[in-house]
Structures are given as C-alpha cells and as structure tokens.
Design a protein around this motif. Structure first.
Motif, PDB file in Angstrom:
ATOM      1  N   HIS A 191       0.775  -1.258   0.016  1.00  0.00           N
ATOM      2  CA  HIS A 191      -0.114   0.165  -0.097  1.00  0.00           C
ATOM      3  C   HIS A 191       0.870   1.120   0.039  1.00  0.00           C
ATOM      4  O   HIS A 191       0.708   2.097  -0.915  1.00  0.00           O
ATOM      5  CB  HIS A 191      -0.970   0.142   1.110  1.00  0.00           C
ATOM      6  CG  HIS A 191      -1.618   1.167   1.296  1.00  0.00           C
ATOM      7  ND1 HIS A 191      -2.469   1.781   0.583  1.00  0.00           N
ATOM      8  CD2 HIS A 191      -1.723   2.145   2.496  1.00  0.00           C
ATOM      9  CE1 HIS A 191      -3.057   2.929   0.823  1.00  0.00           C
ATOM     10  NE2 HIS A 191      -2.369   3.171   2.202  1.00  0.00           N
ATOM     11  N   ARG A 192       1.859   1.311   0.867  1.00  0.00           N
ATOM     12  CA  ARG A 192       2.741   2.380   0.785  1.00  0.00           C
ATOM     13  C   ARG A 192       3.591   2.772  -0.361  1.00  0.00           C
ATOM     14  O   ARG A 192       3.708   3.839  -0.875  1.00  0.00           O
ATOM     15  CB  ARG A 192       3.563   2.361   2.212  1.00  0.00           C
ATOM     16  CG  ARG A 192       3.027   2.510   3.542  1.00  0.00           C
ATOM     17  CD  ARG A 192       4.018   1.995   4.562  1.00  0.00           C
ATOM     18  NE  ARG A 192       5.111   2.672   4.661  1.00  0.00           N
ATOM     19  CZ  ARG A 192       6.130   1.961   5.383  1.00  0.00           C
ATOM     20  NH1 ARG A 192       6.020   0.731   5.954  1.00  0.00           N
ATOM     21  NH2 ARG A 192       7.201   2.735   5.452  1.00  0.00           N
ATOM     22  N   MET A 193       4.016   1.575  -1.006  1.00  0.00           N
ATOM     23  CA  MET A 193       4.538   1.763  -2.249  1.00  0.00           C
ATOM     24  C   MET A 193       3.836   2.325  -3.488  1.00  0.00           C
ATOM     25  O   MET A 193       4.213   3.207  -4.210  1.00  0.00           O
ATOM     26  CB  MET A 193       5.203   0.436  -2.774  1.00  0.00           C
ATOM     27  CG  MET A 193       6.390   0.449  -3.756  1.00  0.00           C
ATOM     28  SD  MET A 193       7.201  -1.008  -4.189  1.00  0.00           S
ATOM     29  CE  MET A 193       8.715  -0.639  -4.998  1.00  0.00           C
ATOM     30  N   ARG A 194       2.540   1.877  -3.348  1.00  0.00           N
ATOM     31  CA  ARG A 194       1.523   2.371  -4.476  1.00  0.00           C
ATOM     32  C   ARG A 194       1.318   3.743  -4.021  1.00  0.00           C
ATOM     33  O   ARG A 194       0.935   4.660  -5.179  1.00  0.00           O
ATOM     34  CB  ARG A 194       0.356   1.485  -4.376  1.00  0.00           C
ATOM     35  CG  ARG A 194       0.486   0.203  -4.823  1.00  0.00           C
ATOM     36  CD  ARG A 194      -0.703  -0.747  -5.063  1.00  0.00           C
ATOM     37  NE  ARG A 194      -1.618  -0.147  -6.029  1.00  0.00           N
ATOM     38  CZ  ARG A 194      -2.993   0.090  -5.900  1.00  0.00           C
ATOM     39  NH1 ARG A 194      -3.631   0.141  -4.792  1.00  0.00           N
ATOM     40  NH2 ARG A 194      -3.398   0.412  -7.182  1.00  0.00           N
ATOM     41  N   VAL A 195       1.289   4.219  -2.669  1.00  0.00           N
ATOM     42  CA  VAL A 195       0.878   5.568  -2.283  1.00  0.00           C
ATOM     43  C   VAL A 195       2.311   6.422  -2.897  1.00  0.00           C
ATOM     44  O   VAL A 195       2.032   7.624  -3.468  1.00  0.00           O
ATOM     45  CB  VAL A 195       0.849   5.807  -0.782  1.00  0.00           C
ATOM     46  CG1 VAL A 195       0.772   7.434  -0.670  1.00  0.00           C
ATOM     47  CG2 VAL A 195      -0.766   5.289  -0.395  1.00  0.00           C
ATOM     48  N   ALA A 196       3.430   5.913  -2.818  1.00  0.00           N
ATOM     49  CA  ALA A 196       4.564   6.767  -3.217  1.00  0.00           C
ATOM     50  C   ALA A 196       4.575   6.757  -4.948  1.00  0.00           C
ATOM     51  O   ALA A 196       5.016   7.974  -5.565  1.00  0.00           O
ATOM     52  CB  ALA A 196       5.886   5.953  -2.970  1.00  0.00           C
ATOM     53  N   CYS A 197       3.980   5.769  -5.564  1.00  0.00           N
ATOM     54  CA  CYS A 197       3.781   5.841  -6.937  1.00  0.00           C
ATOM     55  C   CYS A 197       3.000   7.015  -7.515  1.00  0.00           C
ATOM     56  O   CYS A 197       3.174   7.807  -8.328  1.00  0.00           O
ATOM     57  CB  CYS A 197       3.359   4.400  -7.452  1.00  0.00           C
ATOM     58  SG  CYS A 197       4.625   3.352  -7.550  1.00  0.00           S
ATOM     59  N   ARG A 198       1.791   6.911  -6.497  1.00  0.00           N
ATOM     60  CA  ARG A 198       0.603   7.846  -6.867  1.00  0.00           C
ATOM     61  C   ARG A 198       1.118   9.386  -6.822  1.00  0.00           C
ATOM     62  O   ARG A 198       0.879  10.447  -7.567  1.00  0.00           O
ATOM     63  CB  ARG A 198      -0.666   7.936  -6.148  1.00  0.00           C
ATOM     64  CG  ARG A 198      -1.382   6.450  -6.551  1.00  0.00           C
ATOM     65  CD  ARG A 198      -2.947   6.318  -6.087  1.00  0.00           C
ATOM     66  NE  ARG A 198      -2.912   6.539  -4.746  1.00  0.00           N
ATOM     67  CZ  ARG A 198      -2.778   5.330  -3.975  1.00  0.00           C
ATOM     68  NH1 ARG A 198      -2.877   4.170  -4.345  1.00  0.00           N
ATOM     69  NH2 ARG A 198      -3.108   5.464  -2.670  1.00  0.00           N
ATOM     70  N   ARG A 199       1.871   9.461  -5.599  1.00  0.00           N
ATOM     71  CA  ARG A 199       2.395  11.031  -5.246  1.00  0.00           C
ATOM     72  C   ARG A 199       3.450  11.481  -6.288  1.00  0.00           C
ATOM     73  O   ARG A 199       3.409  12.508  -6.684  1.00  0.00           O
ATOM     74  CB  ARG A 199       2.884  11.028  -3.879  1.00  0.00           C
ATOM     75  CG  ARG A 199       1.904  10.768  -2.664  1.00  0.00           C
ATOM     76  CD  ARG A 199       2.588  10.711  -1.377  1.00  0.00           C
ATOM     77  NE  ARG A 199       1.638  10.522  -0.187  1.00  0.00           N
ATOM     78  CZ  ARG A 199       1.850  10.542   0.982  1.00  0.00           C
ATOM     79  NH1 ARG A 199       3.005  10.155   1.241  1.00  0.00           N
ATOM     80  NH2 ARG A 199       0.870  10.537   1.859  1.00  0.00           N
ATOM     81  N   LEU A 200       4.221  10.465  -6.722  1.00  0.00           N
ATOM     82  CA  LEU A 200       5.165  10.869  -7.585  1.00  0.00           C
ATOM     83  C   LEU A 200       4.405  11.215  -9.245  1.00  0.00           C
ATOM     84  O   LEU A 200       4.813  12.353  -9.555  1.00  0.00           O
ATOM     85  CB  LEU A 200       6.244   9.788  -8.082  1.00  0.00           C
ATOM     86  CG  LEU A 200       7.310   9.639  -7.230  1.00  0.00           C
ATOM     87  CD1 LEU A 200       8.216   8.644  -7.502  1.00  0.00           C
ATOM     88  CD2 LEU A 200       8.209  10.970  -7.554  1.00  0.00           C
ATOM     89  N   ARG A 201       3.617  10.378  -9.497  1.00  0.00           N
ATOM     90  CA  ARG A 201       2.751  10.665 -10.713  1.00  0.00           C
ATOM     91  C   ARG A 201       2.039  11.982 -10.658  1.00  0.00           C
ATOM     92  O   ARG A 201       2.101  12.912 -11.551  1.00  0.00           O
ATOM     93  CB  ARG A 201       1.838   9.592 -10.977  1.00  0.00           C
ATOM     94  CG  ARG A 201       2.109   8.184 -11.278  1.00  0.00           C
ATOM     95  CD  ARG A 201       1.092   7.302 -11.349  1.00  0.00           C
ATOM     96  NE  ARG A 201       0.344   7.754 -12.606  1.00  0.00           N
ATOM     97  CZ  ARG A 201      -1.000   7.622 -12.742  1.00  0.00           C
ATOM     98  NH1 ARG A 201      -1.605   7.017 -11.450  1.00  0.00           N
ATOM     99  NH2 ARG A 201      -1.892   8.178 -13.464  1.00  0.00           N
ATOM    100  N   SER A 202       1.501  12.209  -9.658  1.00  0.00           N
ATOM    101  CA  SER A 202       0.626  13.556  -9.386  1.00  0.00           C
ATOM    102  C   SER A 202       1.669  14.910  -9.302  1.00  0.00           C
ATOM    103  O   SER A 202       1.247  15.912 -10.019  1.00  0.00           O
ATOM    104  CB  SER A 202      -0.157  13.421  -8.113  1.00  0.00           C
ATOM    105  OG  SER A 202      -1.206  12.532  -8.024  1.00  0.00           O
TER     106      SER A 202
END
Length: 353
Positions: A191-202
């Motif tokens: 979950h935390r790794m996916r959050v990092a992906c989303r934050r980077l994309r945004s």
C-alpha cells in the motif's frame, strides 16, 4: 561518573569486514551498507537499510563466498542491477569497556577500535586510526550550528525547482526503501509503495511548468504500470480485511462451520498468487528501467525556465490550475445518480486517468 563502582573489560575482538558496492557506489549513496564480516558474535553477511530518522534495519545471512541472492534482491532497488564487488576492507581490533553502577547494571559502554582500512579498487589507498564510541542515554545533536544559521536557513527564498525536486527525491527515496519490505511481504508495504507511485505521478503532472514533460510523461506511465501490478496484492489485502470484519460482525448462530479457517486458507492461496505478481514486477526489466529513470530524474532533473522562479508563485499557480481542473471534473460526477459509478468518477478526477 556518579555511582560508578567499576570498569569491566571485555575480551578483545578481531573483526574483518569487506564492504561491497557498485562501481559508482549506489549503495553508499543511498545510505545502505552491504558487508561480509568474519570475527565477532555475528559473523556473516549484513545488509543495513536506512529507516526514518537515524535508525537502520539490518538483514543478516550466513557466511558464504558470494553475495547471497536474498540480500542481492533486497538491494536491487538501490543497485538497479549493477554488479556488486568488493570496494573496501576494514579490519578492527575492538576493545569494549563497561561502566558498571554501584547497585548493578551497565551505565555506559565504551568501545575502542584500532582500525585498519584498505581500498580494494585499483590504486587504492590505506589508512589507520583509533575510534572511540560512547553509548549512553541523553546524548543529542543540535540541527543547526547556531541561531543565526537557523534563521538564515528558514528565511532564505527557495526556487520552485528546488522545492519540487525535494519532494520528488523524497518520494523516490520512499519507493526505493520500500522495495525490500514488499519482497519480504511486510504489512502495509505494498500500500505504501503504491502511495509513493501515485504521489510521484501527481507531482510530475502538476508541476509540468517546472519539470519537462517530455521526460516525465514516460516515467509517469511506468509508475502507473507499477502501481497496477502491485494492485492485485493490495486488493487482496483490502478484500480479506473486509471479509474478516464482515464475518466477525455476524451473529454467531449465522456462522456455521470453520468459516474463519476456510477464509484464511482462501487468503493464503490467493495471496500467494498476488504476491508473486508483485515479485515478478519487481524483478522485471521494466522495473529496473524505471529505477534508472528515477535516479536520473533526481540527479539530472529536466528543469524548465520556471524552476528558477520563486516557489510560492509558481507552485500556487500550479495548484490553483489543478483545483480548477478538479472542479470541472467533479461537477458532472456529483450530478450522477446513486449507484452509477460515482467512486470511479471521483478517482478518475483525482488521479487524472
């Protein structure tokens, strides 16, 4: 020291450690350490990974000639597949002394190392020194060297590029650091790794005026792919939690048979499949290429002209533009009748597709 009754000497330890890294020192550059050590009570391979704050997590493996595959995989997000070779050998003669309280118990521990270091690279150098470490409660270091340094640090104007890059680099660090935890199936790591992906994309989409989208759009695409590959394991985690809560909420007379046991068995089978999908993604060439792209983004960012302007103006304009875009998408979504896919519409609005 008050209350000290004696100084106890431990036996002398001879430690011999060979440190491994890539040619361009990617491990040490990310504050990670890989060594093969003989001597002492914990001889073997040690991989030290940084944790938030000043702490580290240490993963050990048995003493072998070659780097263990388990540690090589856990370091992959930092090495990005580059070969690990010996870079430094450090031999220490360690003497440990303990300050013992008059009523018993150790007050402090003093270790004195006679260190001999040798570079294992071509034309490497050698060095020797004595190193003392005192471990005791209550020792802390100030963040600033003086009040003036703190004022100058906090009042200095920050360019937009520096502000955006600080956030981007932090999310890259988070993503890289979570790789070993995902491989070892640690709780909440996916979950935390996916959050990092989303934050980077945004961030990369929001600040296109600061970072050139000709470079960042491809990275955003790979981040979306990675989050999708990790999504199967995350969905299984969420579904299992909901089913478990649902079963517990039912009256006991409605729960017939070994429901919880069957649920656990189902979760193990499905969880293994979804976790393997995550492992396949982390072992793929596309993932290694993404790590290379992220490293290049942090080290050689494709800054645009607005990166040099004041952060408050550039970033405020970008945020207001994003708010207007979100408001335009939310308006039709909120007009949808119940049950017609509101959550999907809202997610599309927030994530930008």
């Amino acid at each position: 020291m008050e209350g000290v009754t004696s100084v106890a000497d431990r036996s002398l330890e001879e430690l011999d450690a060979v440190y491994y890294d890539t040619d361009d020192l990617r491990l040490s550059g990310s504050s990670a350490v890989l060594r093969r050590r003989t001597g002492g009570f914990d001889a073997g391979w040690h991989l030290k990974l940084p944790l938030p704050g000043d702490s580290r997590e240490e993963v050990q493996a048995a003493l072998t000639d070659a780097v263990p595959d388990t540690l090589r995989d856990l370091a992959l997000s930092r090495t990005r597949g580059a070969e690990l070779t010996p870079v430094v050998r450090i031999r220490s003669s360690r003497e440990v002394r303990e300050l013992v309280h008059i009523e018993g118990g150790v007050l402090a521990e003093l270790s004195i190392d006679a260190v001999r270091a040798q570079s294992l690279r071509a034309q490497g150098r050698s060095a020797a020194w004595r190193e003392e470490k005192l471990r005791e409660h209550g020792i802390a270091h100030a963040q600033w060297s003086s009040k003036l340094a703190r004022v100058l640090d906090e009042m200095a104007p920050v360019p937009a590029g520096e502000q955006v890059l600080a956030y981007v680099r932090e999310q890259i660090r988070v993503l890289t650091a979570l790789d070993p935890a995902v491989r070892r199936d640690r709780p909440d790591s996916v979950h935390r790794m996916r959050v990092a992906c989303r934050r980077l994309r945004s961030c990369l989409r929001l600040y296109r005026s600061v970072l050139d989208r000709e470079v960042t759009d491809a990275i955003r695409g790979d981040l979306k792919w990675l989050a999708g590959e990790l999504g199967a394991e995350r969905d299984q985690e969420v579904l299992m939690k909901r089913l478990t809560r649902g079963v517990k909420a039912l009256p006991k007379e409605l729960v017939l048979g070994p429901v919880s046991a069957r649920l656990q068995a189902w979760n193990v089978a499905r969880g293994s499949e979804s976790h393997q999908r995550s492992l396949d993604a982390l072992g793929s060439r596309r993932y290694l290429a993404l790590l290379d792209s992220l490293a290049a983004l942090g080290q050689q960012p494709p800054l645009r002209a607005k990166a040099g302007k004041a952060a408050d103006k550039v970033m405020a304009k970008a945020v207001l533009k994003e708010f207007d875009r979100l408001a335009q998408r939310m308006a039709p979504a909120l007009d949808l009748p119940p049950g017609s896919g509101l959550s999907g519409a809202v997610w599309s609005a927030v994530a930008g597709g």
